[in-house]
Each structure stands twice: as structure tokens, then as C-alpha cells.
Design a protein around this motif. Structure first.
Motif, PDB file in Angstrom:
ATOM      1  N   ARG A 181       0.856  -1.192   0.000  1.00  0.00           N
ATOM      2  CA  ARG A 181       0.000   0.000   0.000  1.00  0.00           C
ATOM      3  C   ARG A 181       0.892   1.242   0.000  1.00  0.00           C
ATOM      4  N   CYS A 182       0.351   2.328  -0.562  1.00  0.00           N
ATOM      5  CA  CYS A 182       1.102   3.580  -0.531  1.00  0.00           C
ATOM      6  C   CYS A 182       0.145   4.762  -0.641  1.00  0.00           C
ATOM      7  N   ASN A 183       0.625   5.916  -0.247  1.00  0.00           N
ATOM      8  CA  ASN A 183      -0.076   7.174  -0.517  1.00  0.00           C
ATOM      9  C   ASN A 183       0.962   8.151  -1.084  1.00  0.00           C
ATOM     10  N   ASP A 207      -3.890  11.410   0.104  1.00  0.00           N
ATOM     11  CA  ASP A 207      -4.803  10.270   0.112  1.00  0.00           C
ATOM     12  C   ASP A 207      -4.547   9.334   1.289  1.00  0.00           C
ATOM     13  N   ASP A 208      -5.572   8.553   1.630  1.00  0.00           N
ATOM     14  CA  ASP A 208      -5.352   7.420   2.516  1.00  0.00           C
ATOM     15  C   ASP A 208      -4.545   6.398   1.737  1.00  0.00           C
ATOM     16  N   GLY A 209      -3.872   5.510   2.450  1.00  0.00           N
ATOM     17  CA  GLY A 209      -3.080   4.490   1.777  1.00  0.00           C
ATOM     18  C   GLY A 209      -3.951   3.619   0.883  1.00  0.00           C
ATOM     19  N   MET A 210      -3.438   3.311  -0.304  1.00  0.00           N
ATOM     20  CA  MET A 210      -4.169   2.481  -1.260  1.00  0.00           C
ATOM     21  C   MET A 210      -3.322   1.290  -1.665  1.00  0.00           C
ATOM     22  N   GLN A 267      -5.308   1.063  -6.765  1.00  0.00           N
ATOM     23  CA  GLN A 267      -4.777   1.994  -7.756  1.00  0.00           C
ATOM     24  C   GLN A 267      -5.150   1.551  -9.165  1.00  0.00           C
ATOM     25  N   LEU A 326       3.583   4.341   3.045  1.00  0.00           N
ATOM     26  CA  LEU A 326       2.448   5.186   3.359  1.00  0.00           C
ATOM     27  C   LEU A 326       2.591   5.811   4.729  1.00  0.00           C
ATOM     28  N   LYS A 345       0.499  13.647   6.164  1.00  0.00           N
ATOM     29  CA  LYS A 345      -0.085  13.739   4.829  1.00  0.00           C
ATOM     30  C   LYS A 345       0.035  15.187   4.374  1.00  0.00           C
ATOM     31  N   SER A 383      -4.725  14.716  -5.376  1.00  0.00           N
ATOM     32  CA  SER A 383      -4.958  13.307  -5.074  1.00  0.00           C
ATOM     33  C   SER A 383      -4.420  12.443  -6.207  1.00  0.00           C
TER      34      SER A 383
END
Length: 182
Positions: free
Chosen positions: A30-32, A63-66, A71, A133, A140, A145
């Protein structure tokens, strides 16, 4: 950076699948990520504020971590693709096979080039395995975004960068950009 996670926009636009590394049990990193302009602003803010002197800042985008699959779904949506997103999950163990093979050749033939290639493989695996993230809202930063970035790339294309484009090529990016103009 956004740029390092947007190399697959052209692939998905061309009908190809979104490729990601499966860490087991359908888990993926996951990453942001953060945009380059937002990162530049963050660095200036960091340097300009004496409260940050001799400290570190774990920094991510707004962003929140995705997950990588999330993605891929955003790219699919931004490109207005029909149906469900297409994915290819690559087992993370493939890195070990490649790294060990390169290291064996490097050791067997005393090759610095293969030693270096194995080390690059280890670095690549690190980035595929580790979450990149921030979870603390104070870490943040930025306004753009990831969805906005993907939408921009879908509309305008992106500059060719041989250091961050995993699947793209200069010709592919030019073709993608021409298609967007049509």
C-alpha cells in the motif's frame, strides 16, 4: 511519487491488465504517493520552519493508503473502461528467483555487473514488499490526489521518463499522447 506509480496508465488504456506483486493471500503493498509540486512545497516548508531542524518527517500525499489493486481500479475508472478491471498478480517469490540467479552468475563469474543487477533486484523487491504510506494525518501533505493525477495523465499523457516508466516506452507514450489529442 505519482510518476512512479502511473506508468501503467498507458498499458491499461491499451487494454492490458494492471500488474502488481502478490505478497501472499492476495495482499499487496500500500502507498499514498505525493505529487512532485506537493513534495517541493513540503521540502520548502520543512527547511523554512526551524521547528523541523534536526528532525525527520515521514511524508506522504493527501490520500489514505491504497493497495496496488485499488490503484489499478482507479486507473480503470478514470479511463472509463467497461467491465471489471483486469489484473495480473505476480508472486513476490519471483523476485527471489531472479535475484538469486543474478547473484549466482555474479559470484560464479566474478561479475560486478551481475552483482549490481542482483542488488537492484533487492531494491526493487523492497519497494514491492514494503508499504510506502503515512497513517498520521500530520504526515499527509499536498492538494493533488492520486485520482486527480491519473485523470490528468489520461487527459494529457505524461512525459517520458526512462527511470520511472516500468512498462512504457518513449514511443508508447508518444502514441498515447497523440490518441488523447484526437
Amino acid at each position: 511519487f505519482f510518476k512512479s506509480v502511473s506508468g501503467q496508465v498507458e498499458v491499461v488504456d491499451g487494454g492490458g491488465p494492471f500488474v502488481y506483486f502478490d505478497l501472499g493471500n492476495d495482499r499487496n503493498a500500500r502507498c499514498n504517493p505525493i505529487s512532485e509540486p506537493d513534495l517541493a512545497s513540503a521540502l520548502i516548508d520543512q527547511v523554512a520552519d526551524d521547528a523541523h531542524k534536526n528532525t525527520y518527517w515521514n511524508l506522504g500525499g493527501p490520500d489514505d493508503g491504497m493497495s496496488m489493486k485499488e490503484q489499478g481500479a482507479i486507473i480503470h475508472d478514470v479511463l472509463k473502461k467497461e467491465g471489471e478491471p483486469k489484473y495480473i498478480s505476480v508472486p513476490i517469490g519471483l523476485f527471489d528467483v531472479i535475484i538469486n540467479g543474478l547473484q549466482w552468475i555474479g559470484d560464479t563469474f566474478n561479475s560486478e555487473k551481475f552483482d549490481d543487477a542482483a542488488e537492484l533486484g533487492r531494491i526493487g523487491k523492497y519497494y514491492a514488499v514494503e508499504d510506502m504510506l503515512t497513517t498520521d494525518s500530520s504526515e499527509k501533505y499536498g492538494r493533488t490526489s492520486l485520482r486527480e493525477h491519473y485523470a490528468y495523465v489520461a487527459e494529457n499523457g505524461q512525459d517520458y521518463d526512462p527511470y520511472t516508466s516500468v512498462f512504457g516506452s518513449k514511443e508508447g507514450k508518444e502514441k498515447f499522447a497523440e490518441k488523447q489529442k484526437a
